[in-house]
Design a protein around this motif. Sequence first.
Motif, PDB file in Angstrom:
ATOM      1  N   LEU A 115       0.847  -1.202   0.000  1.00  0.00           N
ATOM      2  CA  LEU A 115       0.000   0.000   0.000  1.00  0.00           C
ATOM      3  C   LEU A 115       0.882   1.251   0.000  1.00  0.00           C
ATOM      4  N   ARG A 116       1.870   1.252   0.890  1.00  0.00           N
ATOM      5  CA  ARG A 116       2.747   2.419   0.988  1.00  0.00           C
ATOM      6  C   ARG A 116       3.597   2.593  -0.273  1.00  0.00           C
ATOM      7  N   SER A 117       4.189   1.497  -0.749  1.00  0.00           N
ATOM      8  CA  SER A 117       5.104   1.682  -1.888  1.00  0.00           C
ATOM      9  C   SER A 117       4.334   2.035  -3.162  1.00  0.00           C
ATOM     10  N   SER A 139      -9.964   6.611   4.516  1.00  0.00           N
ATOM     11  CA  SER A 139      -9.588   7.057   5.872  1.00  0.00           C
ATOM     12  C   SER A 139      -8.095   6.876   6.108  1.00  0.00           C
ATOM     13  N   TYR A 140      -7.522   5.776   5.610  1.00  0.00           N
ATOM     14  CA  TYR A 140      -6.058   5.592   5.703  1.00  0.00           C
ATOM     15  C   TYR A 140      -5.344   6.805   5.080  1.00  0.00           C
ATOM     16  N   THR A 141      -5.749   7.168   3.872  1.00  0.00           N
ATOM     17  CA  THR A 141      -5.038   8.241   3.155  1.00  0.00           C
ATOM     18  C   THR A 141      -5.086   9.551   3.933  1.00  0.00           C
ATOM     19  N   ASP A 148       2.450   9.056  -5.584  1.00  0.00           N
ATOM     20  CA  ASP A 148       1.329  10.001  -5.500  1.00  0.00           C
ATOM     21  C   ASP A 148       1.415  10.840  -4.228  1.00  0.00           C
ATOM     22  N   HIS A 149       1.998  10.250  -3.170  1.00  0.00           N
ATOM     23  CA  HIS A 149       2.235  11.020  -1.958  1.00  0.00           C
ATOM     24  C   HIS A 149       3.184  12.179  -2.272  1.00  0.00           C
ATOM     25  N   GLU A 150       4.234  11.872  -3.011  1.00  0.00           N
ATOM     26  CA  GLU A 150       5.219  12.911  -3.370  1.00  0.00           C
ATOM     27  C   GLU A 150       4.540  14.027  -4.164  1.00  0.00           C
TER      28      GLU A 150
HETATM   29  C1  HEM Z   1       3.508  18.748   2.861  1.00  0.00           C
HETATM   30  C2  HEM Z   1       2.924  17.755   3.025  1.00  0.00           C
HETATM   31  C3  HEM Z   1       3.339  16.414   3.557  1.00  0.00           C
HETATM   32  C4  HEM Z   1       4.451  15.987   4.228  1.00  0.00           C
HETATM   33  C5  HEM Z   1       5.648  16.804   4.648  1.00  0.00           C
HETATM   34  C6  HEM Z   1       4.263  14.581   4.500  1.00  0.00           C
HETATM   35  C7  HEM Z   1       5.158  13.788   5.152  1.00  0.00           C
HETATM   36  C8  HEM Z   1       4.963  12.476   5.484  1.00  0.00           C
HETATM   37  C9  HEM Z   1       5.924  11.630   6.158  1.00  0.00           C
HETATM   38  C10 HEM Z   1       7.282  12.073   6.653  1.00  0.00           C
HETATM   39  C11 HEM Z   1       5.366  10.418   6.281  1.00  0.00           C
HETATM   40  C12 HEM Z   1       6.038   9.158   6.886  1.00  0.00           C
HETATM   41  C13 HEM Z   1       5.602   8.991   8.298  1.00  0.00           C
HETATM   42  C14 HEM Z   1       5.827   7.585   8.850  1.00  0.00           C
HETATM   43  O1  HEM Z   1       6.557   6.801   8.258  1.00  0.00           O
HETATM   44  O2  HEM Z   1       5.206   7.284   9.865  1.00  0.00           O
HETATM   45  C15 HEM Z   1       4.061  10.489   5.705  1.00  0.00           C
HETATM   46  C16 HEM Z   1       3.183   9.451   5.672  1.00  0.00           C
HETATM   47  C17 HEM Z   1       1.940   9.520   5.121  1.00  0.00           C
HETATM   48  N1  HEM Z   1       1.366  10.610   4.492  1.00  0.00           N
HETATM   49 FE1  HEM Z   1       2.221  12.385   4.202  1.00  0.00          FE
HETATM   50  N2  HEM Z   1       3.056  14.207   4.010  1.00  0.00           N
HETATM   51  C18 HEM Z   1       2.470  15.293   3.414  1.00  0.00           C
HETATM   52  C19 HEM Z   1       1.273  15.355   2.778  1.00  0.00           C
HETATM   53  C20 HEM Z   1       0.390  14.325   2.712  1.00  0.00           C
HETATM   54  C21 HEM Z   1      -0.890  14.376   2.059  1.00  0.00           C
HETATM   55  C22 HEM Z   1      -1.471  15.595   1.337  1.00  0.00           C
HETATM   56  C23 HEM Z   1      -1.460  13.156   2.224  1.00  0.00           C
HETATM   57  C24 HEM Z   1      -2.771  12.622   1.751  1.00  0.00           C
HETATM   58  C25 HEM Z   1      -3.720  13.299   1.313  1.00  0.00           C
HETATM   59  C26 HEM Z   1      -0.545  12.337   2.992  1.00  0.00           C
HETATM   60  C27 HEM Z   1      -0.765  11.033   3.379  1.00  0.00           C
HETATM   61  C28 HEM Z   1       0.136  10.246   4.055  1.00  0.00           C
HETATM   62  C29 HEM Z   1      -0.098   8.857   4.434  1.00  0.00           C
HETATM   63  C30 HEM Z   1      -1.353   8.054   4.154  1.00  0.00           C
HETATM   64  C31 HEM Z   1       1.016   8.411   5.091  1.00  0.00           C
HETATM   65  C32 HEM Z   1       1.252   7.021   5.665  1.00  0.00           C
HETATM   66  C33 HEM Z   1       1.966   6.158   4.649  1.00  0.00           C
HETATM   67  C34 HEM Z   1       2.265   4.766   5.197  1.00  0.00           C
HETATM   68  O3  HEM Z   1       3.251   4.634   5.895  1.00  0.00           O
HETATM   69  O4  HEM Z   1       1.499   3.859   4.914  1.00  0.00           O
HETATM   70  N3  HEM Z   1       0.561  13.079   3.260  1.00  0.00           N
HETATM   71  N4  HEM Z   1       3.831  11.756   5.217  1.00  0.00           N
END
Ligand code: HEM
Length: 227
Positions: free
Chosen positions: A17-19, A132-134, A24-26
């Motif tokens: 899911l994460r990879s 909800s995850y996202t 798209d996260h980027e």
């Molecule tokens: C400037 C914006 C953002 C930054 C700096 C950021 C940064 C991060 C970082 C550092 C993580 C890894 C955390 C970990 O491993 O526990 C993460 C995970 C995540 N982020 Fe973001 N994020 C941003 C925007 C978003 C947006 C807009 C969304 C969705 C709409 C999002 C959804 C997620 C999700 C779902 C995860 C969990 C991924 C996983 O480990 O399964 N993020 N984010």
Amino acid sequence: MTSVSEGTTSERFTAALRSTTWDDHEKAERTAYMEALLGGKLSVPGYVDLVAQHYFAYVVLEDAAEAMRDDPIGSKFVFDSLLRVRALEEDLEHLLGADWRDKVRPSESTKEYCDRMRAVCFDWAGGYIAHSYTRYLGDLSGGQVIRAALERAHPQELADGKGVAFYYFPQISDFKAFKVEYRDRLDNAPWDEAEQQRVINEALVAYQLNTKVLAELGHDLPRYLIA
Ligand code: HEM
């Protein structure tokens, strides 16, 4: 008891899911609007529009959470500690005043995002869980970076958590432990590979719709930057 092979398959689910969603996260992270926010360049009125868009989206997501309370799989992903609508209402009241409801409206992309959640989150647990995850795992992760950037840029307007209540989860004391538990539940959901793929595909849709909302907010960027 979960057999070793089931364990291995389910372990791979959150990794997959994460990879699969990380590109798209980027893209979401690198939108001009988010970059301005993280760079401390966004004005308070520029930030308020994001709060308003979140409000409309979370009303639908959390209505879906209510609908999922009786679902054997979906109910495992309904956490009262995550619910955000009340915090968003408080933020909008702080930022726009008591008549905030007259001042906010959903953007075209937010309407599209809400329509998608209405279509897939109310009678399909996997759809609700993907959306909800996202959002919530993001709020507990990048959301905390976003909050810190906002508070640094606007120490007076956003003092004491006011206007940024959305990013505070007072009932969750250990975010890391919470995310581990959430991922365990994802890995233990009784889904076959086809269903896991459907959930991943829906998480991709969720990311893309979120990115669209952020891109649309970016159209107003010149107006939204700190003068
Ligand atoms: C400037 C914006 C953002 C930054 C700096 C950021 C940064 C991060 C970082 C550092 C993580 C890894 C955390 C970990 O491993 O526990 C993460 C995970 C995540 N982020 Fe973001 N994020 C941003 C925007 C978003 C947006 C807009 C969304 C969705 C709409 C999002 C959804 C997620 C999700 C779902 C995860 C969990 C991924 C996983 O480990 O399964 N993020 N984010």
